[in-house]
Design a protein around this motif. Structure first.
Motif, mmCIF file in Angstrom:
data_model
loop_
_atom_site.group_PDB
_atom_site.id
_atom_site.type_symbol
_atom_site.label_atom_id
_atom_site.label_comp_id
_atom_site.label_asym_id
_atom_site.label_seq_id
_atom_site.Cartn_x
_atom_site.Cartn_y
_atom_site.Cartn_z
ATOM 1 N N GLY A 259 113.427 31.594 51.083
ATOM 2 C CA GLY A 259 112.311 32.143 51.758
ATOM 3 C C GLY A 259 111.670 33.651 51.553
ATOM 4 N N PHE A 260 112.099 33.966 50.511
ATOM 5 C CA PHE A 260 111.893 35.286 49.822
ATOM 6 C C PHE A 260 110.745 34.865 48.880
ATOM 7 C CE2 PHE A 260 115.960 35.871 51.278
ATOM 8 C CZ PHE A 260 116.031 37.271 52.114
ATOM 9 N N LYS A 261 109.483 35.791 49.001
ATOM 10 C CA LYS A 261 108.613 35.706 48.065
ATOM 11 C C LYS A 261 108.203 37.033 47.124
ATOM 12 C CE LYS A 261 105.863 32.751 51.497
ATOM 13 N NZ LYS A 261 104.694 32.520 52.364
ATOM 14 N N PRO A 262 108.829 36.802 46.005
ATOM 15 C CA PRO A 262 108.525 38.103 45.177
ATOM 16 C C PRO A 262 107.350 38.391 44.761
ATOM 17 C CG PRO A 262 110.267 36.311 44.111
ATOM 18 C CD PRO A 262 109.496 35.570 45.585
ATOM 19 N N SER A 263 106.301 37.644 45.009
ATOM 20 C CA SER A 263 104.862 37.933 44.563
ATOM 21 C C SER A 263 104.453 38.928 45.804
ATOM 22 C CB SER A 263 104.072 36.902 44.661
ATOM 23 O OG SER A 263 104.062 36.125 45.868
ATOM 24 N N LYS A 264 105.013 38.741 46.976
ATOM 25 C CA LYS A 264 104.693 39.713 48.111
ATOM 26 C C LYS A 264 105.284 40.793 48.589
ATOM 27 C CE LYS A 264 101.931 36.153 49.843
ATOM 28 N NZ LYS A 264 101.459 35.276 51.367
ATOM 29 N N LEU A 265 106.885 40.729 48.155
ATOM 30 C CA LEU A 265 107.868 41.774 48.521
ATOM 31 C C LEU A 265 108.226 42.858 47.596
ATOM 32 C CD1 LEU A 265 110.497 39.399 49.977
ATOM 33 C CD2 LEU A 265 108.738 40.513 51.227
ATOM 34 N N GLU B 133 105.088 42.321 38.334
ATOM 35 C CA GLU B 133 105.865 43.401 38.193
ATOM 36 C C GLU B 133 105.380 44.604 38.791
ATOM 37 O OE1 GLU B 133 106.747 43.891 33.849
ATOM 38 O OE2 GLU B 133 107.021 41.956 33.689
ATOM 39 N N SER B 134 104.023 44.803 39.127
ATOM 40 C CA SER B 134 103.957 46.018 40.187
ATOM 41 C C SER B 134 104.807 46.119 41.445
ATOM 42 C CB SER B 134 102.499 45.807 40.620
ATOM 43 O OG SER B 134 102.064 44.584 41.270
ATOM 44 N N GLN B 135 105.463 44.836 41.993
ATOM 45 C CA GLN B 135 105.968 44.841 43.141
ATOM 46 C C GLN B 135 107.544 45.414 42.749
ATOM 47 O OE1 GLN B 135 103.498 44.027 45.232
ATOM 48 N NE2 GLN B 135 105.020 43.222 46.337
ATOM 49 N N ILE B 136 107.815 45.883 41.509
ATOM 50 C CA ILE B 136 109.141 46.208 41.238
ATOM 51 C C ILE B 136 109.333 47.973 41.161
ATOM 52 C CG2 ILE B 136 110.988 46.633 39.491
ATOM 53 C CD1 ILE B 136 109.975 43.780 37.899
ATOM 54 N N VAL B 137 110.199 48.517 42.046
ATOM 55 C CA VAL B 137 110.591 49.717 42.158
ATOM 56 C C VAL B 137 111.835 50.030 41.730
ATOM 57 C CG1 VAL B 137 111.096 51.574 43.921
ATOM 58 C CG2 VAL B 137 109.122 49.744 44.336
ATOM 59 N N LEU B 138 111.735 50.732 40.500
ATOM 60 C CA LEU B 138 113.117 51.093 39.847
ATOM 61 C C LEU B 138 113.673 52.470 40.434
ATOM 62 C CD1 LEU B 138 112.103 50.974 36.264
ATOM 63 C CD2 LEU B 138 113.339 49.201 37.602
ATOM 64 N N ASP B 139 114.947 52.198 40.782
ATOM 65 C CA ASP B 139 115.724 53.193 41.444
ATOM 66 C C ASP B 139 117.174 53.341 40.795
ATOM 67 O OD1 ASP B 139 117.180 54.911 43.508
ATOM 68 O OD2 ASP B 139 115.627 54.130 44.822
ATOM 69 N N PRO B 140 117.385 54.545 40.345
ATOM 70 C CA PRO B 140 118.842 54.807 39.535
ATOM 71 C C PRO B 140 120.043 54.729 40.499
ATOM 72 C CG PRO B 140 117.277 56.920 39.525
ATOM 73 C CD PRO B 140 116.745 55.801 40.062
ATOM 74 N N ARG B 141 119.607 54.782 41.960
ATOM 75 C CA ARG B 141 120.726 54.704 42.877
ATOM 76 C C ARG B 141 121.465 53.643 42.800
ATOM 77 N NH1 ARG B 141 117.500 57.428 47.970
ATOM 78 N NH2 ARG B 141 116.097 55.950 46.959
ATOM 79 N N LEU B 142 120.746 52.462 42.309
ATOM 80 C CA LEU B 142 121.371 51.081 42.353
ATOM 81 C C LEU B 142 122.214 51.011 40.978
ATOM 82 C CD1 LEU B 142 118.421 49.119 43.702
ATOM 83 C CD2 LEU B 142 120.637 49.466 44.775
#
Length: 204
Positions: free
Chosen positions: A47-53, A75-84
């Motif tokens: 039920g997760f929609k990568p295009s919207k989340l 790919e504009s939905q991707i937030v890179l975070d080094p804390r992960l």
């Protein structure tokens, strides 16, 4: 209700080459890329929609490449975070696993495990937990569901932080999350309880 789809990156070259991972910046293998495509389908089935989340990803290549395939074209939905990022193994990163094994200083079964370093320059569990807790707290303040792409060990701390386990109680945390797995975390809309609805489900 807030839902989080927690994904661990798929097969990476350092695993095949039997090298220490951590912050060593390996890439996905061809099998890993195929596994990520299967993960994408499973994420949608839940039920997760990568295009919207928003998709939060470790900035290491193997996680980011997994996130790119899951988001496929968004790919504009991707937030890179080094804390992960995965736990850092300091000077042992990229070494053959057998050489790493000879240099490990294993943590004590009791006592101060949180500040122990298993090799020169490695992160302590406290340092890993602190950055992951900061990340989780930051996204829990945001509305809406989310997808997180991280690593096997750091993902254990994502789950612990999500459930608000105190850092002093994280010295023994390890959910044994395999590569290419999905876990689903939910916040109840009425009681605001934080539950693990699915743990370490494989896409294959």
């Amino acid at each position: 209700m807030k839902r989080i789809c927690l994904v661990t990156h798929t097969e990476a070259t350092h695993s095949i080459d039997k090298l220490v991972g951590g912050w060593y910046n390996s890439n996905l293998t061809e099998d890993g890329r195929s596994q990520a495509a299967l993960l994408r389908d499973r994420v949608k089935e839940f039920g997760f929609k990568p295009s919207k989340l928003k998709t939060y990803s470790s900035d290491l290549n193997r996680a980011y490449q997994t996130a790119q395939i899951i988001c496929s074209g968004n790919e504009s939905q991707i937030v890179l975070d080094p804390r992960l990022r995965e736990m850092s193994f300091g000077s042992n990163e990229g070494l053959p696993q057998n050489e790493h094994g000879q240099k490990i200083k294993f943590p004590p079964s009791k006592g101060n495990r949180l500040d122990h370093r298993i090799c020169e320059g490695a992160e302590s569990l406290r340092e890993l937990a602190t950055r992951v807790i900061e990340f989780v707290n930051s996204i829990m303040d945001e509305d809406g569901d989310a997808i997180i792409v991280a690593h096997g060990f750091s993902s254990s701390f994502v789950i612990a932080a999500f459930q608000k386990i105190d850092i002093e109680s994280m010295a023994y945390i390890d959910y044994k999350l395999s590569s290419g797995s999905i876990s689903i975390l939910e916040v109840d809309a009425f009681f605001h309880n934080r539950s693990i609805k699915l743990l370490n489900s494989s896409a294959t």
